[in-house]
Design an enzyme around this catalytic site. Sequence first.
Site, PDB file in Angstrom:
ATOM      1  NE  ARG A   1      16.616  -9.349  12.207  1.00  0.00           N
ATOM      2  CZ  ARG A   1      17.842  -9.740  12.530  1.00  0.00           C
ATOM      3  NH1 ARG A   1      18.879  -9.185  11.931  1.00  0.00           N
ATOM      4  NH2 ARG A   1      18.030 -10.673  13.446  1.00  0.00           N
TER       5      ARG A   1
ATOM      6  CB  ALA B   1       6.844  -5.444   7.816  1.00  0.00           C
TER       7      ALA B   1
ATOM      8  CE  LYS C   1      16.557   4.935  -0.458  1.00  0.00           C
ATOM      9  NZ  LYS C   1      16.969   4.985  -1.880  1.00  0.00           N
TER      10      LYS C   1
ATOM     11  CB  ILE D   1      -0.975  -0.008   1.189  1.00  0.00           C
ATOM     12  CG1 ILE D   1      -0.233  -0.084   2.522  1.00  0.00           C
ATOM     13  CG2 ILE D   1      -1.939  -1.164   1.069  1.00  0.00           C
ATOM     14  CD1 ILE D   1      -1.156   0.036   3.743  1.00  0.00           C
TER      15      ILE D   1
ATOM     16  CE  LYS E   1       9.407  -4.911  19.782  1.00  0.00           C
ATOM     17  NZ  LYS E   1       9.618  -4.135  21.028  1.00  0.00           N
ATOM     18  N   GLY E   2       6.521  -3.292  13.863  1.00  0.00           N
ATOM     19  CA  GLY E   2       5.925  -2.375  12.908  1.00  0.00           C
ATOM     20  C   GLY E   2       6.343  -0.938  13.150  1.00  0.00           C
TER      21      GLY E   2
ATOM     22  CB  THR F   1       4.209   0.168   3.534  1.00  0.00           C
ATOM     23  OG1 THR F   1       3.618  -1.023   3.007  1.00  0.00           O
ATOM     24  CG2 THR F   1       3.100   1.025   4.114  1.00  0.00           C
TER      25      THR F   1
ATOM     26  CD  GLU G   1      -1.233   1.108  12.434  1.00  0.00           C
ATOM     27  OE1 GLU G   1      -2.422   1.281  12.136  1.00  0.00           O
ATOM     28  OE2 GLU G   1      -0.811   0.060  12.940  1.00  0.00           O
TER      29      GLU G   1
ATOM     30  CG  ASN H   1      14.380  -0.822   2.639  1.00  0.00           C
ATOM     31  OD1 ASN H   1      14.597   0.376   2.772  1.00  0.00           O
ATOM     32  ND2 ASN H   1      14.548  -1.443   1.481  1.00  0.00           N
TER      33      ASN H   1
END
Length: 726
Positions: A608, A506, A613, A462, A682-683, A464, A686, A611
């Site tokens: 961790r 992710a 960027k 989306i 972890k995300g 991300t 948000e 990516n």
Amino acid sequence: MDAAQPPVLDRTVQGLLGTAMDRPDGPLKVTGTARYAAEALPENLVTGFLVRATITKGRVIGMKAEAVEAMPGVIRVMTGHPLLRNPAQGQAHQAPEQILPKVDYFGQPVALVVAETFEQARHAAQALVVTYEEEVAEVDPNAASQVDKPKASQLDQGDLEGAMRSSPVAIDTTYTTAPHSSAPMEPHASIAEWVDGRLQLRGSYQMLKHNVAELADSLGVDEARVRIHAPYVGGGFGSKLGIAPEAVAAAHAARELGRPVRVVMARDQVFEMTMRRTETTQRMRLACDADGLMTALAHEDRVSNLPGEAFSEPTAQGTHFLYGGANRRFTHEVARIHRPCAGSVRAPGEAVGMIALECAMDELAEAADIDPVELRIRNIPDTTPEGGQPYSERALERCLREGAERFGWSQRRGMAERLEGDWWVGMGVAAAVRTNMMEESIARVTLRPDGTALCETDMTDIGTGSYAILTQIVGEMLGLPREKVEVQIGDSDLPKSSGSGGSFGAQSCGSAVFLACQGVRKHLAERMEVAPDDLTLRDGRATGGNRQVALTDLVEAPMSAEGHVKPGETEDNFSIAGYGAHFAEVGVHRDTGEVRVHRMLGVFSIGRVLNMKTATSQCHGGMIWGIGSALTEEIMHDPRDGRIVNHNLAEYHIPVSLDVPQLDAMLLEDTRDDQANPIQAKGIGELGISGAAAAVGNAIRNACGVRVRDFPATPDKIFPHLPDVT
């Protein structure tokens, strides 16, 4: 996931994961060759346009379809099939309410006009005369006659009232936040076509396995007869979690007409017919002793939604475990009103709940005469204050301390002490937190004889970076450069993943891909006659047992494995979340109350980094949304009928380039969480928004002495209270 996983990725040597690798899909997007939902046009395509209700509550009792069907190019006015009242809530896995002829809010879809061209369909839809039997509607959440109090959301621990009375420092204040729209760049769009009795739908959706079930339920067919393609999604932010009215309308029309049908929501329809974030009213009561240790914490809120909707904004989600305080109270109320449906919008709960909590923490720090950073650090509990669970990993103090050092917090002046020309200047801080979730996810990875790998899953991108991080996980695990990895996602016929949402995509889908790669590595180790832990893969070569072999020589036929990950006991045994801290410096004009953000810093602990960027981009996006929540974003409802009066991007003010300063996002290293998931990530999507608006609000207070408790902090709420300057 029943136990912590060994950190396999710490031993791989390809060096691809965690780097700032460019998105593989980037060139397609910037050249306009990535096809979004409304752009892959089949032959014989016709267009549908949704008709919106012009009453707030009542029933449709008639439509003058004949007059419209006589207009040039018009094929059919679709009134015989049920339309969705609103999209399905995220992960509903079944159709939302289909209630025609009943109307529950102004702007609800009530019909679909199909014509040969978009212009003909739109003109005919606007000309359709609909008659109603109107009923009295309640649209004010503060005056609603029906208010639900979900039992699971109530908590009363200790003696809150006693602690408030006996503590030397206590505050009791109320914050309000305005409704928000996801306002994705790509509007909701679907192209439906029935091929050999099976629906092929190109749609802009985030969670395909749930969307297939919801669409099939809406149509009354088996799930096997529905396939959704969503290779590229132009933003979702929660609004595309559940199947929406345009997809169901297009599917019904295509089946009845025997032709492909495209339905794209106009921008005003996106505002009205998809999910809004509810407005909130939040009462905060905090108390502490003379040393700043909190003795009481209460977070009591009211949100709203349509009658019958199970979702309610979990406003206090982060408050439950962020700070200590033995005496605690949480109450949660849902006012049932007739405004467009409320649902998940980026960081549901923390995005607005952290505004109230973190501004209230600043009020407590001010009352106690303690530095706001220090007060937060003093109140970080050792275990969760309501259940005693250990934290899996938490770097909140580090985020606050390193952020304060990097931002120059020690140079912060007292309230209304820094006037530079016409601008009061000040700094603010807020903590950030976002619960971390794991969802069931499946992926398949195939190593081909030519030395390339294929990753397959119905995960969506989306905006991300799903294509990027899955490429990196496969490349890292199988020792392949990025150009040797192909990722296929966004097709519901592929292995079913978590989908994108809740900041769990992710780590959930990524963990499934990781486990699939583990299976391939096991096959390779067997070929090499070594243990999997003794196998090294790098640049297309396998090393182990004192020999090195090219993968093209080792793989004679496609070598596949599936990875399947589920939530497990760790989610019950540990409190797992991402943490961070926001710092903001603002200027407030001494005469007009205009606020300009000068600079912002976000420091985040997300385990961790997959990516660098794309993760940094997500941080920036969240911080920008925080600026909007603090200063400009506000859905405005007509108090008479609840209609949205600013349902466009000209009047719903999201931050633009001149509103956003240079942002600084810092991702902490060495904060990997072995309890979170197999890839220790972890995300971030948000976490970046949570607390950001509060940092801006607190900076306004420090700059000019005005405490805004009604967000967004527009100039009219500031300039009447500005200090006199002679």
